[in-house]
Design an enzyme around this catalytic site. Structure first.
Site, short mmCIF file in Angstrom:
data_model
loop_
_atom_site.label_atom_id
_atom_site.label_comp_id
_atom_site.label_asym_id
_atom_site.label_seq_id
_atom_site.Cartn_x
_atom_site.Cartn_y
_atom_site.Cartn_z
N HIS A 1 -20.57 -49.03 -21.04
CA HIS A 1 -21.31 -50.27 -21.38
C HIS A 1 -20.63 -51.48 -20.75
O HIS A 1 -21.30 -52.37 -20.21
CB HIS A 1 -21.35 -50.48 -22.90
N SER B 1 -21.62 -42.86 -26.43
CA SER B 1 -21.26 -43.18 -27.82
C SER B 1 -21.27 -41.94 -28.69
O SER B 1 -20.65 -41.90 -29.74
CB SER B 1 -22.25 -44.20 -28.40
N GLY C 1 -27.80 -47.71 -17.45
CA GLY C 1 -26.87 -46.76 -16.84
C GLY C 1 -27.60 -45.57 -16.22
O GLY C 1 -28.57 -45.05 -16.80
N GLN D 1 -34.50 -41.89 -18.52
CA GLN D 1 -34.79 -43.19 -19.16
C GLN D 1 -34.98 -44.28 -18.09
O GLN D 1 -35.89 -45.11 -18.18
CB GLN D 1 -33.64 -43.54 -20.10
O1 PAF Z 1 -29.75 -46.24 -23.58
C1 PAF Z 1 -29.74 -46.68 -24.74
O2 PAF Z 1 -28.68 -46.97 -25.32
C2 PAF Z 1 -31.06 -46.89 -25.47
O3 PAF Z 1 -31.97 -45.88 -25.18
C3 PAF Z 1 -31.68 -48.27 -25.21
C4 PAF Z 1 -32.07 -48.43 -23.75
C5 PAF Z 1 -30.69 -49.37 -25.61
C6 PAF Z 1 -32.94 -48.45 -26.06
O4 PAF Z 1 -32.66 -48.34 -27.42
#
Ligand code: PAF
Length: 188
Positions: free
Chosen positions: A37, A186, A147, A153
Site C-alpha cells: 500500500h 493484508s 496494485g 480487479q
Molecule cells: O483492493 C482492495 O483493497 C479493494 O478491493 C478495494 C479496491 C479497496 C475496494 O474495496
C-alpha cells in the site's frame, strides 16, 4: 495529514482542491496497510498534488462465508503508515454512511466479473466496482492507483472507468513481495 470520515466533508475538500487547480490522486484500500500500500501511495504522490488514501472494509465484496468480520483492522497503525508514505487526506467512512438503510444501487461489470476469481466469488467484483465507483464520486480524483497484485480487479476497474466514462486515469503499481517471494497482502 488530515483524517475525514464524513462523506459530505470529503466531497467538499475534493471539490475545493480541484477548484484551486490541484491534481488529486486516490489510493483505495481496505486498511491494515503494508509496504505494498505504501508503494501505491508513493506512486500517487508522483502523479498528484494531493493524495487521498481511503480505508474502508467493504462488506459488499465479501461473500456470506468469507472473512468480513475477521478482516484485520488497525486504524492507528494505518494512520502512521499512510502519513509516512505521503497521504494528505485519509478518508475513513463508516459502513452505515456508505450503505445507508435502503441502499439499492450496484455497479457490475458483466461477464468479466464472472471469470476466474468471479467463478468462486460470484458477488465479489460487483462489490468492488460498486464501492470504487462510490469512492470515485466522493474523492473526485484525476487519477487512482491500484496494485497489480489484484490483476483481475485492475482489468475490471479499467473496464468500468471506460464504460461509465469516468474521467480518471488508472495507474497500476507493481507487486511488492515479502523476502520469500509471497505477494504482500493484508490477509497474509
Ligand atoms: O483492493 C482492495 O483493497 C479493494 O478491493 C478495494 C479496491 C479497496 C475496494 O474495496
Amino acid at each position: 495529514m488530515n483524517t475525514i470520515s464524513s462523506l459530505q466533508e470529503i466531497q467538499q475538500s475534493a471539490e475545493s482542491l480541484r477548484k484551486s487547480g490541484k491534481k488529486v490522486a486516490v489510493v483505495p484500500t481496505m486498511g491494515y496497510l503494508h509496504d505494498g500500500h505504501a508503494s501505491l501511495i508513493r506512486i500517487a504522490r508522483q502523479h498528484a498534488d494531493c493524495v487521498i488514501t481511503t480505508i474502508f472494509v467493504n462488506p459488499l465484496q465479501f461473500g456470506p462465508n468469507e472473512d468480513y468480520t475477521r478482516y484485520p483492522r488497525d486504524i492507528d497503525r494505518d494512520t502512521k503508515i499512510a502519513a509516512a508514505a505521503g497521504t494528505d487526506l485519509l478518508f475513513t467512512p463508516s459502513s452505515e454512511h456508505i450503505y445507508p438503510a435502503g441502499y439499492l444501487t450496484n455497479v457490475s461489470v458483466e461477464h468479466l466479473a464472472t471469470l476466474l476469481e468471479g467463478k468462486f466469488r460470484p458477488t465479489h467484483f460487483k462489490g468492488v466496482t460498486t464501492v470504487v465507483a462510490k469512492l470515485f464520486h466522493l474523492t473526485k480524483p484525476h487519477c487512482a492507483v491500484f496494485g497489480q497484485k489484484d490483476a483481475q480487479q485492475v482489468v475490471i476497474i479499467k473496464k468500468m472507468v471506460k464504460d461509465l466514462n469516468f474521467d480518471i486515469d488508472i495507474i497500476v503499481g507493481p507487486i511488492v513481495r515479502e523476502p520469500d517471494g509471497l505477494a504482500m497482502s493484508s490477509r497474509n
